[in-house]
Structure formats: structure tokens, C-alpha cells
Scaffold this active site. Structure first.
Site, short mmCIF file in Angstrom:
data_model
loop_
_atom_site.label_atom_id
_atom_site.label_comp_id
_atom_site.label_asym_id
_atom_site.label_seq_id
_atom_site.Cartn_x
_atom_site.Cartn_y
_atom_site.Cartn_z
N SER A 121 4.78 24.46 38.79
CA SER A 121 5.66 24.40 39.95
C SER A 121 5.42 23.14 40.78
O SER A 121 4.33 22.56 40.77
CB SER A 121 5.43 25.63 40.83
OG SER A 121 5.56 26.81 40.09
N1 SAH Z 1 2.52 29.18 38.63
C1 SAH Z 1 2.78 28.54 37.38
C2 SAH Z 1 4.25 28.64 37.05
C3 SAH Z 1 4.48 28.78 35.62
S1 SAH Z 1 6.18 29.01 35.15
C4 SAH Z 1 2.35 27.10 37.43
O1 SAH Z 1 2.45 26.48 38.51
O2 SAH Z 1 1.93 26.56 36.41
C5 SAH Z 1 6.27 30.79 35.09
C6 SAH Z 1 5.39 31.47 34.08
O3 SAH Z 1 5.74 32.86 34.09
C7 SAH Z 1 5.56 31.01 32.65
O4 SAH Z 1 4.31 30.61 32.17
C8 SAH Z 1 6.08 32.25 31.91
O5 SAH Z 1 5.60 32.36 30.59
C9 SAH Z 1 5.55 33.36 32.79
N2 SAH Z 1 6.27 34.64 32.69
C10 SAH Z 1 7.60 34.87 32.55
N3 SAH Z 1 7.87 36.18 32.54
C11 SAH Z 1 6.66 36.81 32.67
C12 SAH Z 1 6.28 38.20 32.71
N4 SAH Z 1 7.17 39.18 32.64
N5 SAH Z 1 4.98 38.48 32.85
C13 SAH Z 1 4.04 37.47 32.93
N6 SAH Z 1 4.35 36.17 32.88
C14 SAH Z 1 5.65 35.83 32.76
#
Ligand code: SAH
Length: 214
Positions: A64
Site C-alpha cells: 500500500s
Molecule cells: N498491507 C499489505 C497490502 C497487501 S495487498 C501491504 O502493504 O503489503 C492485500 C493482500 O490481501 C494481498 O496480499 C492479498 O493476497 C490478501 N488477501 C486478499 N483476500 C484475502 C483474504 N480473504 N484473506 C487474507 N488475505 C487476503
């Protein structure tokens, strides 16, 4: 870039992208100044580690934007000694920011390769207050509920009920809600059986992928 140059870029990021845009909570600013975002970014994008944007990570996901991480963290309004749940570990960057502020962070990621990589980076950085889980985080982590804060870093079509149920009284769920192209970021605070919803900002996250019920 040297370690000092990364640190200078990070402090500049905190000042220009975060503090000047209205994030004033000192603990959040300190956490953003402490966490080395470049350690969570791939070698290919490392020169952009402190740029004002989200960046690609493995498995088609994103780390993010720094401002969004700070705004979501401030919205949680965590008192000291809180327990927090994060849904969507991704790179582990937001996890580290939470671990700077909370007593204990529980984080769930559905893609095991991302969870493994985040865990090894966070271990190497010395964080000892994080529990990891691979699976569908939209169901929360009932064994460790209730949480003072729950942060969803992927876009939900509707507010996940199961997460609301796992909030402490006065606890807060921060979640992007909406379609694939963009969403509304909400902070939903629990008061006993009532919930108060506050709009924070428009945002753009990758979708929350929910597994079908078993
Ligand atoms: N906070 C993270 C954002 C990653 S993007 C950062 O700054 O790096 C969002 C993430 O949510 C992705 O890695 C995706 O695989 C995960 N995701 C999507 N649906 C999900 C679910 N139902 N349960 C757990 N993780 C999930």
C-alpha cells in the site's frame, strides 16, 4: 542507495506525504519513521520505496501507499497494549507499522508465498509480537478475538459481518468497501451492539478474495 540515504528518504516521506497531509498522531508518525519500507519492496522497485505510491509485490498484489498505511493506522486509534488483527499481510509492511504500536498483531494472508516472505522479513527485523496465519481472513481469527482494532487491506464488496463480531467494545474496523476500480474507506466503531460508521477517504485496493463457505 546507502542505509543513511534510505533513512533520509523515509523521514522526507513522513514529513511531505504524511504529516503535511494531516496525519498528526505522534505514535503513527514515529512508526512510519521507524519501519524500513525498502526492506519490503522487491529489488526491481527498491529505488521507489519512499515514493508516494503503492508498488507491485509478488502474486499480483501490492504494497500500500505510505499515506494510506498511515491514514488507516491512525483511524484505528489504538490505545497502548492493544491487540490487532490485520487481514491481508501482503508484503508485511503494514504489519510492521502495526507491530510498532500494538502489543500483539495477528495477521492473515491467503497466499502462502506472500505470508512466508513477510514472515522472514519481519523476523529478520526483530519483531516478536506478530502471529501469522495462512487462510481466508474475511472470517477473522475467532480463537484470538476480541480485537481492539481490525484492519482489512483488501477491498470488500460489503462490510464483513464476521469481523464486526470480533471487535472489542470501542474497537474499530477499518475496511475499504466497494467495487474493483475504487472503494470508500470506512472506520466502523463498536458501541456494545451498535456500530458507528465514519467515511475516511476514497481509495483503491486489490479485492478481498473470500473462500466459499465450507
Ligand atoms: N498491507 C499489505 C497490502 C497487501 S495487498 C501491504 O502493504 O503489503 C492485500 C493482500 O490481501 C494481498 O496480499 C492479498 O493476497 C490478501 N488477501 C486478499 N483476500 C484475502 C483474504 N480473504 N484473506 C487474507 N488475505 C487476503
Amino acid at each position: 542507495m546507502s542505509g543513511d540515504a534510505y533513512e533520509a528518504a523515509r523521514l522526507d516521506m513522513v514529513e511531505r506525504q504524511i504529516r503535511r497531509r494531516g496525519i498528526g498522531e505522534p505514535q503513527v508518525l514515529d512508526a512510519m519513521a521507524n519501519v524500513p519500507r525498502h526492506r519490503f519492496v522487491s529489488a526491481q522497485h527498491r529505488h521507489l520505496s519512499y515514493a508516494d505510491s503503492a508498488l507491485p509485490i509478488a502474486s499480483g498484489q501490492t504494497i500500500s501507499q505510505p499515506y494510506m498505511v498511515a491514514a488507516m493506522t491512525e483511524a484505528l486509534d489504538l490505545p497502548p497494549h492493544s491487540r490487532v488483527l490485520e487481514v491481508g499481510t501482503g508484503s508485511g509492511y503494514q504489519t510492521a507499522v502495526l507491530a510498532e504500536l500494538a502489543a500483539k498483531v495477528f495477521t492473515i494472508e491467503r497466499v502462502s508465498a506472500l505470508a512466508d516472505s513477510a514472515r522472514s522479513i519481519l523476523d529478520r527485523l526483530g519483531y516478536k509480537n506478530i502471529r501469522f496465519r495462512v487462510g481466508d481472513g474475511s472470517r477473522g481469527w475467532p480463537e484470538h478475538a476480541p480485537f481492539r482494532g481490525i484492519l482489512v487491506t483488501a477491498a470488500a464488496a460489503v462490510v464483513p459481518e464476521r469481523l464486526l463480531e470480533q471487535l472489542e467494545d470501542k474497537g474499530c474496523l477499518v475496511v475499504p468497501v466497494g467495487g474493483d476500480s475504487d472503494q470508500d474507506l470506512y472506520c466502523i466503531k463498536r458501541f456494545g451492539r451498535d456500530y458507528e460508521r465514519r467515511f475516511i477517504t476514497r481509495c483503491r485496493f486489490v479485492p478481498l478474495v473470500e473462500e466459499p463457505p465450507t
